[in-house]
Design a protein around this motif. Structure first.
Motif, PDB file in Angstrom:
ATOM      1  N   ASP A  17      40.053  57.497  26.141  1.00  0.00           N
ATOM      2  CA  ASP A  17      39.951  58.262  24.894  1.00  0.00           C
ATOM      3  C   ASP A  17      38.580  58.051  24.255  1.00  0.00           C
ATOM      4  O   ASP A  17      37.989  58.990  23.710  1.00  0.00           O
ATOM      5  CB  ASP A  17      41.055  57.851  23.921  1.00  0.00           C
ATOM      6  N   MET A  18      38.084  56.812  24.343  1.00  0.00           N
ATOM      7  CA  MET A  18      36.772  56.540  23.769  1.00  0.00           C
ATOM      8  C   MET A  18      35.681  57.331  24.495  1.00  0.00           C
ATOM      9  O   MET A  18      34.776  57.870  23.862  1.00  0.00           O
ATOM     10  CB  MET A  18      36.470  55.043  23.843  1.00  0.00           C
ATOM     11  N   ILE A  19      35.798  57.364  25.814  1.00  0.00           N
ATOM     12  CA  ILE A  19      34.803  58.121  26.589  1.00  0.00           C
ATOM     13  C   ILE A  19      34.845  59.602  26.185  1.00  0.00           C
ATOM     14  O   ILE A  19      33.819  60.237  25.964  1.00  0.00           O
ATOM     15  CB  ILE A  19      35.058  57.963  28.099  1.00  0.00           C
ATOM     16  N   ALA A  20      36.075  60.111  26.044  1.00  0.00           N
ATOM     17  CA  ALA A  20      36.209  61.519  25.653  1.00  0.00           C
ATOM     18  C   ALA A  20      35.600  61.756  24.277  1.00  0.00           C
ATOM     19  O   ALA A  20      34.961  62.782  24.023  1.00  0.00           O
ATOM     20  CB  ALA A  20      37.679  61.921  25.663  1.00  0.00           C
ATOM     21  N   LYS A  21      35.792  60.786  23.398  1.00  0.00           N
ATOM     22  CA  LYS A  21      35.272  60.930  22.042  1.00  0.00           C
ATOM     23  C   LYS A  21      33.743  60.957  22.049  1.00  0.00           C
ATOM     24  O   LYS A  21      33.115  61.752  21.344  1.00  0.00           O
ATOM     25  CB  LYS A  21      35.747  59.750  21.202  1.00  0.00           C
ATOM     26  N   ILE A  22      33.165  60.070  22.854  1.00  0.00           N
ATOM     27  CA  ILE A  22      31.704  60.024  22.933  1.00  0.00           C
ATOM     28  C   ILE A  22      31.170  61.336  23.527  1.00  0.00           C
ATOM     29  O   ILE A  22      30.211  61.921  23.019  1.00  0.00           O
ATOM     30  CB  ILE A  22      31.244  58.816  23.774  1.00  0.00           C
ATOM     31  N   ALA A  23      31.852  61.799  24.573  1.00  0.00           N
ATOM     32  CA  ALA A  23      31.441  63.066  25.185  1.00  0.00           C
ATOM     33  C   ALA A  23      31.501  64.179  24.142  1.00  0.00           C
ATOM     34  O   ALA A  23      30.593  65.005  24.024  1.00  0.00           O
ATOM     35  CB  ALA A  23      32.341  63.398  26.364  1.00  0.00           C
ATOM     36  N   GLU A  24      32.571  64.173  23.361  1.00  0.00           N
ATOM     37  CA  GLU A  24      32.740  65.199  22.332  1.00  0.00           C
ATOM     38  C   GLU A  24      31.592  65.151  21.331  1.00  0.00           C
ATOM     39  O   GLU A  24      31.009  66.172  20.970  1.00  0.00           O
ATOM     40  CB  GLU A  24      34.070  64.959  21.629  1.00  0.00           C
ATOM     41  N   LYS A  25      31.250  63.947  20.915  1.00  0.00           N
ATOM     42  CA  LYS A  25      30.191  63.783  19.937  1.00  0.00           C
ATOM     43  C   LYS A  25      28.870  64.342  20.462  1.00  0.00           C
ATOM     44  O   LYS A  25      28.090  64.919  19.722  1.00  0.00           O
ATOM     45  CB  LYS A  25      30.027  62.302  19.630  1.00  0.00           C
ATOM     46  N   ARG A  26      28.638  64.141  21.758  1.00  0.00           N
ATOM     47  CA  ARG A  26      27.371  64.620  22.315  1.00  0.00           C
ATOM     48  C   ARG A  26      27.407  66.123  22.548  1.00  0.00           C
ATOM     49  O   ARG A  26      26.431  66.815  22.310  1.00  0.00           O
ATOM     50  CB  ARG A  26      27.087  63.949  23.647  1.00  0.00           C
ATOM     51  N   LEU A  27      28.548  66.610  23.017  1.00  0.00           N
ATOM     52  CA  LEU A  27      28.611  68.024  23.400  1.00  0.00           C
ATOM     53  C   LEU A  27      28.687  68.940  22.193  1.00  0.00           C
ATOM     54  O   LEU A  27      28.193  70.055  22.229  1.00  0.00           O
ATOM     55  CB  LEU A  27      29.823  68.269  24.304  1.00  0.00           C
ATOM     56  N   ILE A  28      29.336  68.488  21.147  1.00  0.00           N
ATOM     57  CA  ILE A  28      29.413  69.379  19.988  1.00  0.00           C
ATOM     58  C   ILE A  28      28.781  68.722  18.773  1.00  0.00           C
ATOM     59  O   ILE A  28      29.336  68.701  17.685  1.00  0.00           O
ATOM     60  CB  ILE A  28      30.845  69.888  19.707  1.00  0.00           C
TER      61      ILE A  28
END
Ligand SMILES: Nc1ncnc2c1ncn2[C@@H]1O[C@H](COP(=O)(O)OP(=O)(O)OP(=O)(O)O)[C@@H](O)[C@H]1O
Ligand SMILES: [Mg+2]
Lengths: 258, 254
Positions: B234-245
Motif C-alpha cells: 500500500d505504501m508503494i502504491a501511495k508513493i507511486a500515486e504521489k508521483r504520478l498525480i
C-alpha cells in the motif's frame, strides 16, 4: 475590404436547444482582418454563436460558409478560447500552452507569449495553483500562440481587474495587427468592445439587433469624446431606454458590471 | 514541538507491546493464547537463519506480484478498450458485470479441483480478484473524462494516441490508481485464504504447518508478515500515486 470575399459567412442561422430558441436569425459576414465584438445580455446566445463559428455546434438551420464553401464539422481556420478556460489540470502552464503545437518555431515562442500575458514566472505552476484571472491568461496565451486565421475569444478577460485588462487589450490589439488575425471577441464589457473592435454586434432575442462600426484610430483612448458616445449608444441599446437619463453623463464606471 | 508530533502516534503501539511483553513474562497472559513478542522475534531469527522464512515470503510475494500483474493488466486493458470503444463496451461490459457478482473466493473449491494446490490455483484467484476493481475503475475513469476537455483537445487538434496520452489517460489516472490500491488489498486477502487452505509453500502454508506443531509464535509471525507485506504494498502504491498525480490539488503543498 468590402470587395473581398468574407472568410466566414453566416446565413440565416438558427439554433434551438430542444424547445428553447436561442438564435433565431443571425446573418454575419466576417472579412479578413476584422475585429468583431459581440455583446448582449447573459444567456442571449453569444457563446453558442461562437461555438457555431468554431464548428463545435451545428446550427439547427442556416448555412455556415468558410471561404465561400459550405462547412460542416470543426472549422480549421478557427481557434476558440473557451469561456471556462479548460486548462488540463495535469499539465503545467508551459505544457498547457504547448498543446497541439507541432512546429518547433512555435514552441520557442511559448515563454515569450507567457511573458506577454504576465506569467513569465509561472511556467511550471499547475493550473490548480493559479488564480481565476491567471488561468484565463494561460488560456488566452494558448489561443494566441496558434495565430489562427480566425481567433474566437469568449469573454477572455472576465476575471481580470481593470488594469490587467487594459494590458491584455494592448496585447490582443498588438498581436491582431502584427499577425493580421481576424478576431471575434465576446464580452460583457462594452468599453472593451469599443476599445478593440472595428465592429460591435449586439445580439438581442436571438437576432443581431444592431451593428455599430467603430472607426476610431488605434490605439484608442477612452477620453476621446466619440469613444464614450459610442459606449453609451451601445449600452442604451442593450438596456432599452432605461438609461436615457444617464446618457449625457460620461462618468461611467471604468468596468461595466455584469 | 515537532518531535512531539512525531512521537505521539507511536506511544500507544509501543505501550501495548510493552504491556504484552510484561504480562506474558509474569504469566498473566498464557503463552498458549499468545506467545510473547520476544519469542516471536526469536522465531523470526531462527526461521530466517534456516532460510525458510525468506523462501516463504519470496514465494508469497511472487504470487501476489504475478497474480496482480495478470489480473490487473487484463482489467486495465479491458477497462481501456471498453471505456473508449462503444461496440466493445456493448459486447463485453454486461457479461463482466455479471461475473463480478460471484465472490472470487467462493470459487476456491472448484479452483482446487481444476488446478490442485499448485501455483496456478493461487495465481488464478489473485488475478480474478484484482481484475474487477481495476477494470471497473479504469472503465469508469475513462468514461467520466470531462467532455469539455475532450472538446478543447479537438479544437487544438489532438487526435488518436496523443489525445489518449495527453488527455484521456491522465484524466482517468486518479480513478485507475484507486482501483490499484483496492486491488492490492484484495491480492493479500486472496493469498491469505488460498495459501492457508491449499498450498505447499508460502506464508500461509508456514502458518498452517506451525499450527499442526503448536508453534504459536510462528503462527503469529505469519499473521504479522501478511500485515507487513500488505502495508508495504500500500505504501508503494501511495508513493507511486504521489508521483504520478502530483498535479492533483490533494498532493500539493506537501
Ligand atoms: N448544450 C446546451 N443544451 C441546452 N441548452 C443550452 C446549451 N448550451 C446553451 N444553452 C442555452 O442557450 C442559451 C444561450 O447560452 P449561451 O451560453 O450561448 O449564452 P451566453 O450569451 O454566452 O451567456 P453568458 O454571457 O452568460 O456566457 C442559454 O439559455 C443556455 O441555457
Ligand atoms: Mg457565454
Amino acid at each position: 475590404m468590402a470587395i473581398e470575399q468574407p472568410i466566414v459567412k453566416l446565413l440565416n442561422i438558427r439554433k434551438d436547444f430542444g424547445e428553447k430558441e436561442v438564435l433565431r436569425k443571425i446573418d454575419l459576414q466576417i472579412h479578413q482582418g476584422d475585429f468583431i465584438a459581440i455583446v448582449g445580455k447573459s444567456g442571449c446566445g453569444k457563446s453558442t454563436l461562437l461555438r457555431i463559428l468554431a464548428g463545435l455546434e451545428a446550427p439547427t438551420s442556416g448555412r455556415l460558409l468558410v471561404n465561400g464553401e459550405e462547412w460542416r464539422g470543426r472549422n480549421r481556420l478557427a481557434k476558440i478560447m473557451f469561456q471556462d478556460g479548460r486548462l488540463l489540470p495535469w499539465k503545467n502552464v508551459y505544457d498547457n500552452v504547448a498543446i497541439g503545437l507541432k512546429e518547433e518555431s512555435q514552441k520557442q515562442q511559448i515563454e515569450q507569449i507567457l511573458q506577454q500575458v504576465g506569467l513569465g514566472d509561472r511556467l511550471h505552476s499547475w493550473p490548480s495553483e493559479l488564480s481565476g484571472g491567471q488561468k484565463q491568461r494561460v488560456a488566452l496565451a494558448r489561443a494566441l500562440i496558434h495565430e489562427p486565421k480566425l481567433l474566437l475569444l469568449d469573454e477572455p478577460l472576465g476575471a481580470l481587474d481593470a488594469l490587467t485588462r487594459i494590458e491584455m487589450h494592448e496585447l490582443i490589439e498588438k498581436l491582431w495587427k502584427e499577425k493580421q488575425l481576424t478576431a471575434i471577441l465576446v464580452t460583457h464589457d462594452v468599453e472593451e468592445a469599443v476599445a478593440l473592435a472595428n465592429r460591435v454586434v449586439i445580439i438581442e432575442e436571438g437576432r443581431i439587433a444592431l451593428e455599430v462600426p467603430v472607426r476610431l484610430p488605434y490605439p484608442r483612448h477612452r477620453d476621446h469624446p466619440l469613444f464614450m458616445k459610442l459606449v453609451n449608444q451601445i449600452l442604451n441599446k442593450i438596456l432599452g431606454n432605461k438609461r436615457m437619463t444617464v446618457e449625457s453623463n460620461s462618468n461611467l464606471p471604468a468596468v461595466e458590471s455584469q | 514541538m515537532k518531535w512531539k508530533t512525531k512521537i505521539l502516534p507511536w506511544v500507544i503501539p509501543i505501550g501495548l507491546l510493552l504491556t504484552w511483553q510484561v504480562s506474558a513474562s509474569i504469566g498473566i497472559l498464557s503463552t498458549r493464547v499468545l506467545p510473547n513478542p520476544l519469542d516471536i522475534v526469536s522465531a523470526a531469527t531462527n526461521l530466517t537463519k534456516s532460510g525458510q522464512l525468506p523462501a516463504d515470503v519470496w514465494t508469497s510475494t511472487k504470487r501476489a506480484f504475478v497474480g496482480f500483474l495478470i489480473g490487473g493488466g487484463l482489467g486495465f486493458l479491458l477497462g481501456l478498450v471498453n471505456g473508449i470503444s462503444k461496440i466493445s463496451e456493448k459486447l463485453l461490459d454486461s457479461s463482466i458485470q455479471m461475473i463480478r457478482n460471484i465472490p472470487h473466493l467462493a470459487l476456491l473449491p472448484i479452483v482446487i479441483l481444476w488446478f490442485g494446490i499448485g501455483e496456478e490455483a493461487k495465481l488464478f484467484l489473485v488475478a480474478l480478484g484484482t481484475f474487477f476493481p481495476i477494470y471497473l475503475n479504469t472503465y469508469h475513469g475513462i468514461r467520466s473524462v470531462d467532455p469539455s476537455l475532450i472538446e478543447m483537445a479537438y479544437v487544438y487538434e489532438l487526435k488518436g494516441f496523443s489525445l489518449f496520452w495527453h488527455v484521456i489517460f491522465p484524466a482517468a489516472l486518479p480513478s485507475i490508481l484507486v482501483g490499484v490500491r483496492f486491488a492490492l488489498g484484495i491480492t493479500w486477502v486472496t493469498l491469505i485464504v488460498a495459501e492457508t487452505i491449499a498450498a505447499d509453500s508460502g506464508i500461509g502454508y508456514m502458518a498452517m504447518n506451525a499450527r499442526e506443531f503448536m508453534q504459536l509464535d510462528v503462527v503469529v509471525l505469519s499473521i504479522l508478515l501478511y500485515a507487513l507485506l500488505g502495508k508495504l504494498s500500500d505504501m508503494i502504491a501511495k508513493i507511486a500515486e504521489k508521483r504520478l498525480i502530483k498535479w492533483h490539488p490533494s498532493h500539493q503543498n506537501e
